[in-house]
Scaffold this motif. Structure first.
Motif, PDB file in Angstrom:
ATOM      1  N   ASP A 373      -4.586  -4.368  10.083  1.00  0.00           N
ATOM      2  CA  ASP A 373      -4.779  -3.425   8.992  1.00  0.00           C
ATOM      3  C   ASP A 373      -4.146  -2.117   9.446  1.00  0.00           C
ATOM      4  OD1 ASP A 373      -5.543  -2.328   6.644  1.00  0.00           O
ATOM      5  OD2 ASP A 373      -7.703  -2.543   6.954  1.00  0.00           O
ATOM      6  N   LEU A 374      -3.162  -1.625   8.750  1.00  0.00           N
ATOM      7  CA  LEU A 374      -2.454  -0.426   9.169  1.00  0.00           C
ATOM      8  C   LEU A 374      -3.433   0.728   9.360  1.00  0.00           C
ATOM      9  CD1 LEU A 374       0.707  -0.456   6.850  1.00  0.00           C
ATOM     10  CD2 LEU A 374       0.504  -1.314   9.195  1.00  0.00           C
ATOM     11  N   SER A 375      -3.331   1.396  10.488  1.00  0.00           N
ATOM     12  CA  SER A 375      -4.192   2.552  10.750  1.00  0.00           C
ATOM     13  C   SER A 375      -3.558   3.794  10.141  1.00  0.00           C
ATOM     14  CB  SER A 375      -4.380   2.738  12.251  1.00  0.00           C
ATOM     15  OG  SER A 375      -3.154   3.129  12.849  1.00  0.00           O
ATOM     16  N   SER A 376      -4.319   4.890  10.135  1.00  0.00           N
ATOM     17  CA  SER A 376      -3.825   6.137   9.554  1.00  0.00           C
ATOM     18  C   SER A 376      -2.553   6.612  10.249  1.00  0.00           C
ATOM     19  CB  SER A 376      -4.903   7.217   9.631  1.00  0.00           C
ATOM     20  OG  SER A 376      -4.438   8.429   9.080  1.00  0.00           O
ATOM     21  N   GLU A 377      -2.470   6.447  11.569  1.00  0.00           N
ATOM     22  CA  GLU A 377      -1.272   6.900  12.282  1.00  0.00           C
ATOM     23  C   GLU A 377      -0.041   6.089  11.882  1.00  0.00           C
ATOM     24  OE1 GLU A 377      -1.232   6.322  16.482  1.00  0.00           O
ATOM     25  OE2 GLU A 377      -2.308   4.396  16.388  1.00  0.00           O
ATOM     26  N   HIS A 378      -0.237   4.790  11.605  1.00  0.00           N
ATOM     27  CA  HIS A 378       0.874   3.969  11.150  1.00  0.00           C
ATOM     28  C   HIS A 378       1.325   4.403   9.752  1.00  0.00           C
ATOM     29  CE1 HIS A 378      -1.152   0.731  13.829  1.00  0.00           C
ATOM     30  NE2 HIS A 378      -0.293   1.446  14.546  1.00  0.00           N
ATOM     31  N   GLU A 379       0.344   4.616   8.874  1.00  0.00           N
ATOM     32  CA  GLU A 379       0.659   5.011   7.502  1.00  0.00           C
ATOM     33  C   GLU A 379       1.394   6.346   7.480  1.00  0.00           C
ATOM     34  OE1 GLU A 379      -3.262   2.853   5.493  1.00  0.00           O
ATOM     35  OE2 GLU A 379      -3.305   4.984   6.015  1.00  0.00           O
ATOM     36  N   PRO A 397      -1.444  -9.225   4.370  1.00  0.00           N
ATOM     37  CA  PRO A 397      -2.104 -10.468   4.793  1.00  0.00           C
ATOM     38  C   PRO A 397      -3.438 -10.647   4.075  1.00  0.00           C
ATOM     39  CG  PRO A 397      -1.303  -9.260   6.701  1.00  0.00           C
ATOM     40  CD  PRO A 397      -1.131  -8.351   5.521  1.00  0.00           C
ATOM     41  N   LYS A 398      -3.723 -11.846   3.647  1.00  0.00           N
ATOM     42  CA  LYS A 398      -4.918 -12.083   2.842  1.00  0.00           C
ATOM     43  C   LYS A 398      -6.198 -11.825   3.614  1.00  0.00           C
ATOM     44  CE  LYS A 398      -5.468 -17.089   3.634  1.00  0.00           C
ATOM     45  NZ  LYS A 398      -5.572 -18.419   2.977  1.00  0.00           N
ATOM     46  N   ARG A 399      -6.175 -12.034   4.942  1.00  0.00           N
ATOM     47  CA  ARG A 399      -7.426 -11.945   5.694  1.00  0.00           C
ATOM     48  C   ARG A 399      -7.935 -10.506   5.838  1.00  0.00           C
ATOM     49  NH1 ARG A 399      -7.525 -10.354  10.814  1.00  0.00           N
ATOM     50  NH2 ARG A 399      -5.574 -10.033  11.967  1.00  0.00           N
ATOM     51  N   ILE A 400      -7.091  -9.521   5.566  1.00  0.00           N
ATOM     52  CA  ILE A 400      -7.545  -8.134   5.674  1.00  0.00           C
ATOM     53  C   ILE A 400      -7.787  -7.509   4.303  1.00  0.00           C
ATOM     54  CG2 ILE A 400      -6.407  -7.786   7.909  1.00  0.00           C
ATOM     55  CD1 ILE A 400      -4.201  -6.208   6.416  1.00  0.00           C
ATOM     56  N   LYS A 401      -7.712  -8.324   3.242  1.00  0.00           N
ATOM     57  CA  LYS A 401      -7.907  -7.802   1.900  1.00  0.00           C
ATOM     58  C   LYS A 401      -9.037  -8.530   1.184  1.00  0.00           C
ATOM     59  CE  LYS A 401      -4.811  -4.546   1.771  1.00  0.00           C
ATOM     60  NZ  LYS A 401      -5.199  -3.119   1.589  1.00  0.00           N
ATOM     61  N   THR A 413      -0.263 -14.183   2.144  1.00  0.00           N
ATOM     62  CA  THR A 413      -0.378 -12.801   1.701  1.00  0.00           C
ATOM     63  C   THR A 413      -0.947 -12.741   0.290  1.00  0.00           C
ATOM     64  OG1 THR A 413       1.883 -12.761   0.817  1.00  0.00           O
ATOM     65  CG2 THR A 413       1.583 -12.094   3.110  1.00  0.00           C
ATOM     66  N   VAL A 414      -1.419 -11.565  -0.069  1.00  0.00           N
ATOM     67  CA  VAL A 414      -1.932 -11.332  -1.421  1.00  0.00           C
ATOM     68  C   VAL A 414      -1.139 -10.209  -2.074  1.00  0.00           C
ATOM     69  CG1 VAL A 414      -4.271 -12.182  -1.033  1.00  0.00           C
ATOM     70  CG2 VAL A 414      -3.726  -9.807  -0.477  1.00  0.00           C
ATOM     71  N   ALA A 415      -1.164 -10.192  -3.396  1.00  0.00           N
ATOM     72  CA  ALA A 415      -0.399  -9.211  -4.176  1.00  0.00           C
ATOM     73  C   ALA A 415      -1.147  -7.885  -4.206  1.00  0.00           C
ATOM     74  CB  ALA A 415      -0.157  -9.731  -5.589  1.00  0.00           C
ATOM     75  N   ALA A 416      -1.253  -7.281  -3.022  1.00  0.00           N
ATOM     76  CA  ALA A 416      -1.938  -6.000  -2.865  1.00  0.00           C
ATOM     77  C   ALA A 416      -0.911  -4.911  -2.617  1.00  0.00           C
ATOM     78  CB  ALA A 416      -2.917  -6.071  -1.705  1.00  0.00           C
ATOM     79  N   MET A 417      -1.289  -3.675  -2.899  1.00  0.00           N
ATOM     80  CA  MET A 417      -0.387  -2.556  -2.621  1.00  0.00           C
ATOM     81  C   MET A 417      -1.207  -1.323  -2.253  1.00  0.00           C
ATOM     82  SD  MET A 417      -0.356   0.010  -5.155  1.00  0.00           S
ATOM     83  CE  MET A 417      -1.167   0.231  -6.749  1.00  0.00           C
ATOM     84  N   ASP A 418      -0.656  -0.507  -1.373  1.00  0.00           N
ATOM     85  CA  ASP A 418      -1.232   0.787  -1.015  1.00  0.00           C
ATOM     86  C   ASP A 418      -0.161   1.849  -1.201  1.00  0.00           C
ATOM     87  OD1 ASP A 418      -3.661  -0.315  -0.286  1.00  0.00           O
ATOM     88  OD2 ASP A 418      -3.199  -0.366   1.857  1.00  0.00           O
ATOM     89  N   VAL A 419      -0.535   2.972  -1.797  1.00  0.00           N
ATOM     90  CA  VAL A 419       0.356   4.120  -1.891  1.00  0.00           C
ATOM     91  C   VAL A 419       0.046   5.050  -0.718  1.00  0.00           C
ATOM     92  CG1 VAL A 419       1.118   6.091  -3.265  1.00  0.00           C
ATOM     93  CG2 VAL A 419       0.468   3.953  -4.408  1.00  0.00           C
ATOM     94  N   LEU A 420       1.022   5.265   0.133  1.00  0.00           N
ATOM     95  CA  LEU A 420       0.871   6.131   1.296  1.00  0.00           C
ATOM     96  C   LEU A 420       1.577   7.457   1.027  1.00  0.00           C
ATOM     97  CD1 LEU A 420       1.774   3.520   4.089  1.00  0.00           C
ATOM     98  CD2 LEU A 420      -0.402   3.824   2.871  1.00  0.00           C
TER      99      LEU A 420
END
Length: 503
Positions: A373-379, A397-401, A413-420
């Motif tokens: 799961d991407l951390s804040s520093e990665h984002e 990845p589906k296991r973190i969503k 994977t799942v059809a998820a998205m995050d706006v950074l």
């Protein structure tokens, strides 16, 4: 913003604004708003000669002319700018007026001050209508500069400070912009429940709502039955919690009236003391029927851009205050968002970029590998260093969503998205929802969740299922992004976090 840019902006405002020669009294109060005077492009100079009643709280007060008159900087919260008020000794006793925090209501005539002063209008008072005095020895907010951390101990008074009142106006503007955006795009505002029996995130970090303890104390009831708490005796005859999200409930309306959104408080019983976490926070959560992940990303990008433009158009004075005192780049950051298409990369591509950065000498505290799961520093690296603009990462990845996110054809994977976004990292999290009954049923099983609380949710897939998508925007995180303030506890009126629930 440079002085030249500011001057240009004021000129543009003057060119497009028709100024009234009469200051308007507030419709529901026997006074004029200070913003209606000092907030004009001419700073109120065009109102010279007008007789007005003004009220507010003294920011600073000083006696002049050997005690023959006082200058008061008066603010009523309608504007970051103060109204300079002059009161002579023949009008009222001066000493009760000058203490910071004193409330005054005064009548007088607006005048243009002498050349060389920064004010463009001032109020010459001929009558003091009201004084709410302050004992300077006891008032906890002196006019000296106070830290935001100090102010958290005075939630009932901190809105009188320049910073917190500016945050309040920015927060108000973003809330209004939120409703305008979704209403303009044909969304229906739906009120979802605060008390719920389902855990949207599946994390279990929820506040429980119960009257069992109180009832047991009153009636001497035994709470334990067969070694477990007997929730059949509780108020709702079952376990109930404060909501962590209105998403699942608002989906029921999306599957009936198409485009909907909810905007309200959510709760997380997470023992976190970071500058990015609260126990009570607000979420904006739209759901769009007949929409896939691309539509979802397009909506999220348009919404964030809309809010940034709204602040530039409607709240520039407060943003200039933030730029001067907290983050000199905050206005440029808003302009960047409004003028630049967001980057879009898959999660796999994001991991590859982070791995390449490590090979190039970039240091991260958290490991980088596919599946994390991407951390804040990665984002923040992706959005501040690599892209230098907002970026949307999708197909996680589906296991973190969560279980409700649509499984992609790769089954990994799942059809998820995050706006950074810069400064904050993740601002928006969303997905295309899983509309296939058998698939979502299997996902619930995989995650070890009970079926019973989600039977109604599965009904949406059993009966007239439809492709739909949605996202959640953390409202306080949006304010952090806009203002550049560092701690989330300072952008919500009454912060709740472990050990603190004042007022």
């Amino acid at each position: 913003m440079s002085e030249a840019e500011h001057t240009t902006l004021l000129s543009e405002r003057l060119a497009t604004t028709t100024l009234s020669d009469v200051v308007q009294k507030h419709e529901f109060s026997d006074r004029v708003l200070i913003s209606s005077i000092v907030g004009r492009p001419d700073g109120g100079a065009g109102l010279a000669g007008q007789r007005v009643r003004a009220g507010g709280w003294v920011k600073t007060g000083r006696e002049q002319g050997k005690g023959t008159f006082v200058f008061l900087e008066l603010n009523d919260g309608s504007s970051p700018e103060n109204l300079q008020v002059i009161v002579g000794a023949s009008v009222a006793e001066l000493s009760p007026l000058v203490a910071t925090g004193t409330c005054v209501v005064v009548d007088g005539v607006l005048k243009v001050p002498p050349d060389g002063t920064k004010q463009r209008t001032e109020l010459q008072v001929d009558k003091v209508v009201h004084v709410g005095p302050v004992d300077p020895a006891k008032y906890p907010l002196p006019k000296t500069k106070l830290t935001l951390e100090f102010l958290r101990d005075y939630l009932h008074l901190r809105s009188r400070t320049n910073t917190i009142s500016a945050v309040a106006r920015i927060r108000n503007a973003l809330a209004f912009a939120t409703h305008c955006f979704f209403q303009e795009h044909g969304f229906l505002y739906v009120h979802t429940p605060i008390i719920t029996t389902s855990d949207c995130e599946g994390a279990g970090e929820m506040f429980q709502v119960t009257t069992l303890i109180t009832d047991a104390q009153k009636l001497g009831k035994d709470l334990i039955k067969n070694g477990k708490i007997d929730y059949s005796q509780d108020f709702f005859s079952r376990q109930a919690f404060l909501t962590v999200s209105g998403q699942l409930q608002v989906e029921t309306y999306a599957c009936a009236v198409s485009n909907v959104y909810t905007f309200g408080p959510t709760f997380r019983a997470e023992h976190s003391h970071t500058s990015r976490h609260l126990a009570e926070f607000w979420m904006v959560e739209p759901e769009i029927a007949f929409a896939d992940l691309q539509d979802d990303m397009n909506c999220a990008e348009a919404y964030v851009k809309y809010m940034c433009q709204w602040l530039l158009d409607k709240c520039l004075d407060d943003m200039e205050f933030m730029a001067k005192n907290y983050d000199k780049s905050c206005i440029e950051r808003l302009k960047l968002v409004t003028s630049t298409p967001f980057g879009r990369i898959s999660y796999t591509e994001a991991i590859e970029l982070l791995e390449d950065a490590i090979k190039g000498g970039q240091k991260f505290e958290n490991d980088v590998e596919w599946g994390i799961d991407l951390s804040s520093e990665h984002e923040r690296f992706l959005t501040e260093v690599k892209f230098q603009k907002p970026v949307i990462v999708y197909n996680y990845p589906k296991r973190i969503k969560a279980f409700y996110m649509r499984l992609n054809d790769d089954s990994k994977t799942v059809a998820a998205m995050d706006v950074l976004v810069p400064k904050v990292g993740e601002l928006v999290g969303g997905s295309q929802r899983e509309e296939r009954y058998e698939v979502i049923r299997e996902r619930i099983l995989e995650m070890g969740l009970p079926f019973e609380p989600y039977e109604w949710y599965l009904d949406l897939r059993r009966f007239g299922t439809v492709k739909h998508s949605g996202f959640g925007l953390g409202f306080e995180r949006m304010i952090l992004f806009a203002t550049g303030i560092d701690n989330i506890r300072d952008v919500i009126p009454f912060p709740r976090y472990p050990g603190k629930a004042d007022l």
